[in-house]
Design a protein around this motif. Structure first.
Motif, PDB file in Angstrom:
ATOM      1  N   LEU A  90       0.824  -1.200   0.000  1.00  0.00           N
ATOM      2  CA  LEU A  90       0.000   0.000   0.000  1.00  0.00           C
ATOM      3  C   LEU A  90       0.861   1.255   0.000  1.00  0.00           C
ATOM      4  O   LEU A  90       0.658   2.169  -0.805  1.00  0.00           O
ATOM      5  N   LEU A  91       1.853   1.314   0.901  1.00  0.00           N
ATOM      6  CA  LEU A  91       2.708   2.487   0.986  1.00  0.00           C
ATOM      7  C   LEU A  91       3.508   2.692  -0.302  1.00  0.00           C
ATOM      8  O   LEU A  91       3.800   3.824  -0.689  1.00  0.00           O
ATOM      9  N   ALA A  92       3.860   1.579  -0.952  1.00  0.00           N
ATOM     10  CA  ALA A  92       4.631   1.677  -2.196  1.00  0.00           C
ATOM     11  C   ALA A  92       3.827   2.341  -3.319  1.00  0.00           C
ATOM     12  O   ALA A  92       4.395   2.825  -4.294  1.00  0.00           O
ATOM     13  N   ARG A  93       2.494   2.382  -3.186  1.00  0.00           N
ATOM     14  CA  ARG A  93       1.656   3.014  -4.213  1.00  0.00           C
ATOM     15  C   ARG A  93       1.756   4.532  -4.176  1.00  0.00           C
ATOM     16  O   ARG A  93       1.513   5.204  -5.170  1.00  0.00           O
ATOM     17  N   PHE A  94       2.082   5.067  -2.991  1.00  0.00           N
ATOM     18  CA  PHE A  94       2.040   6.511  -2.818  1.00  0.00           C
ATOM     19  C   PHE A  94       3.389   7.133  -3.139  1.00  0.00           C
ATOM     20  O   PHE A  94       4.447   6.549  -2.893  1.00  0.00           O
ATOM     21  N   ASN A  95       3.336   8.350  -3.649  1.00  0.00           N
ATOM     22  CA  ASN A  95       4.556   9.084  -3.947  1.00  0.00           C
ATOM     23  C   ASN A  95       4.445  10.493  -3.381  1.00  0.00           C
ATOM     24  O   ASN A  95       4.689  11.489  -4.064  1.00  0.00           O
TER      25      ASN A  95
END
Length: 471
Positions: A90-95
C-alpha cells in the motif's frame, strides 16, 4: 553496533547481509518489529529496513530465522506477516513526500522485511519533549499543510490511517513531517487475538474504533479525530480524555473556553470540532478541517521542491520509523488493519446503543498501564453502559493526592469494599459509581448478598479506569 550492544533482543547483528543491503545498527523497534539502519552497497546510500518480529509470538533461531514460540501462534504470526506485506504494498503506491516511501519488500528468514528511505530527525513526541519552547501557533501552522496533504492523499486513495499519534509523525531536519507506518501487523494480531490493548492509543482513538461491526461508520473523520488529539496534545501538553470514558462522563473542556495563551480562536475551535464525540459533528474531510483553520492542503508538487536529497548522513541520525510500544487502552474488540474506505469494514457498538453517546463498556482498565489482577472471579467480559448523565464522583479514599479515577459498574443493592473497608458509593443513572484513588495497591470487592466479586489494581501513574469485578 551489535544487537546485543543496543540491548535489542532478537535483532539481527551488525554486518548481516540481504544481498546488497548490509545491516549497520538497530535504530528502533517495539513488540511487533525491529527497525535497522542499513547500507545499500549497490546504490551507495543509507536506507531503513523494518523487520516483522512479533516478540510475543516468535524468537530468533541460531540461523537467524524466526521460530514460533508454539504452534498455536501460527495463525496469528501468519496473519500479522500478511498484513505487514499488505501495508508495504500500500505504501509503495504513494509518492507523497509526507508519507513513508517504501523502496521494496521481501520475505526471508521466515518473516518479512520492508526497505524504506532513511529520514533523519525525530518523532513529534520526541520533539515535544526536547523542544517544547519551539511549539507555538506559527510552528503548528507550518507543520499542518504538508501533514494535511499526506493524510488527504491516503483518504483520496480510499484508505484510512487509523493510527495517527505523536509517535507516528516524524519531523525531518528540514522541518517537513513524515507520516509513518500504519501498524497493520499489530492491528491484525490484536484483532484476531481480541487484544485491543496492543492496538489503540488512549486519547487518540475516536469512539468508533472501539465498536463492533455495523453501527458507527469509520471514515476520514476517524483520522481527523486523531489529528485533533495530536494538536490538543501539542497545545496543552496532554491528550484529550479517552473517548470511551467520555461516553460515561465527558470531562473534555473545549479549548475555546480554556483559551491557552498564544493560540487563536479559529485554531482552537477547529480542534474542538475535530474532537467531537459524534462522527457527524466533526469535519468530514481534510479539506473541511483545513478550511476551519484557514490553511491550504499542500500538494505533492509544492512539497517536492523542498525535499532534501537522500544521501549518507555524516553521522548516524536520530531513529526513523521508530515503532515504540503504544500506550494502550485495554478492551476486547479490535478494529481491523489497513482497509479501504469503500467498502468499509465498519464496526458497531452493542445493539440498542445510540450513536457515539453509548458504548460497550469493557470491564478492564482504561489506562496506559495494565492492572495486576489476582481474582478468582470469572474473566472480565463486556457489559453495556447506556447513555446517561455523568456519574457522581465519590470523595477520595485517601488523604494522598488523587492519581486515578476508577469507574465501577455497580447495581442497586451492591456494596463496595476497598481494601477491606466499606465505601459509601452509589451508582448514578449511568450505572457507574466512581472512586478517586491515590497511588497504591487496592483490592476492590463488590458484594451482592452471598456473592463476592473482586479485582486487584496497582495504581502508579495518573489515569482513568473502567472495571467490573462482577463480570
Amino acid at each position: 553496533m551489535s544487537a546485543n550492544e543496543n540491548h535489542t533482543p532478537n535483532a539481527l547483528p551488525a554486518g548481516y547481509r540481504f544481498n546488497e543491503f548490509e545491516i549497520k545498527e538497530v535504530i528502533g523497534g517495539g513488540g511487533f518489529g525491529i527497525v535497522y539502519r542499513a547500507w545499500d552497497h549497490q546504490l551507495e546510500r543509507t536506507i531503513a529496513i523494518k523487520e516483522y518480529m512479533p516478540v510475543s509470538l516468535a524468537v530468533r533461531a541460531a540461523d537467524m530465522s524466526l521460530e514460533l514460540r508454539g504452534e498455536r501462534f501460527h495463525k496469528l504470526f501468519t496473519a500479522g506477516r500478511n498484513s505487514f506485506i499488505q501495508e508495504a504494498r500500500l505504501l509503495a503506491r504513494f509518492n507523497h513526500p509526507g508519507l513513508l516511501h517504501v523502496l521494496r519488500f521481501w520475505e526471508e528468514n521466515g518473516t518479512a522485511y520492508m526497505g524504506t528511505l532513511y529520514y533523519s530527525g525525530m518523532t513529534l513526541k520526541e520533539w515535544q519533549i526536547t523542544s517544547p519552547d519551539s511549539i507555538d501557533e506559527s510552528w503548528i501552522r507550518r507543520l499542518l499543510p504538508p501533514l494535511f496533504g499526506a493524510i488527504d492523499t491516503i483518504h483520496t486513495a480510499g484508505y484510512l490511517h487509523r493510527d495517527i499519534s505523536l509517535d507516528n509523525i516524524q519531523i525531518q531536519e528540514n522541518q517537513l513531517p513524515v507520516l509513518l507506518d500504519f501498524g497493520s501487523a499489530r492491528k491484525e494480531i490484536g484483532n484476531l487475538s481480541d487484544e485491543t490493548e496492543i492496538m489503540l492509543k488512549p486519547g487518540f482513538a475516536p469512539i468508533e474504533q472501539y465498536s463492533e461491526e455495523g453501527e458507527i461508520e469509520q471514515g476520514p473523520w476517524t483520522d481527523i479525530y486523531a489529528l485533533g488529539a495530536v494538536l490538543h496534545n501539542l497545545i496543552t501538553g496532554h491528550a484529550p480524555p479517552v473517548s470511551v470514558v467520555r461516553c460515561i462522563e465527558d470531562n473534555y473542556q473545549p479549548l475555546v473556553e480554556r483559551q491557552p495563551e498564544g493560540y487563536s480562536l479559529p485554531l482552537l475551535h477547529a480542534i474542538d470540532c475535530a474532537l467531537a464525540m459524534k462522527p457527524e459533528d466533526r469535519p468530514q474531510s481534510i479539506d473541511a478541517f483545513a478550511s476551519l483553520i484557514d490553511l491550504p492542503v499542500s500538494d505533492v508538487e509544492a512539497l517536492s521542491t523542498t525535499l532534501p536529497t537522500v544521501a549518507e548522513p555524516p553521522a548516524p541520525a536520530e531513529p526513523v520509523m521508530v515503532t515504540t510500544e503504544p500506550q494502550v487502552l485495554a478492551v476486547n474488540h479490535a478494529a481491523a488493519a489497513v482497509e479501504p474506505l469503500t467498502p468499509r469494514n465498519v464496526r458497531r457498538l452493542s445493539p440498542g446503543l445510540v450513536a457515539a453517546a453509548a458504548i460497550a463498556i469493557l470491564a478492564v482498565v482504561v489506562v496506559v498501564w495494565k492492572a495486576n489482577r489476582h481474582s478468582e472471579a470469572p474473566p472480565v467480559a463486556a457489559t453495556t453502559a447506556p447513555a446517561a448523565p455523568a456519574a457522581q464522583v465519590s470523595s477520595a479514599v485517601s488523604s494522598s493526592p488523587t492519581v486515578a479515577t476508577v469507574y465501577l459498574r455497580l447495581q442497586a443493592g451492591e456494596n463496595v469494599m476497598l481494601n477491606g473497608e466499606a465505601k459509601d458509593v452509589k451508582p448514578s443513572s449511568s450505572g457507574f459509581a466512581s472512586l478517586n484513588l491515590a497511588a497504591g495497591n487496592y483490592r476492590i470487592e463488590v458484594r451482592n448478598g452471598n456473592q463476592v466479586y473482586s479485582q486487584s489494581l496497582t495504581i502508579d501513574q495518573p489515569g482513568t479506569w473502567l472495571i467490573n469485578p462482577a463480570q
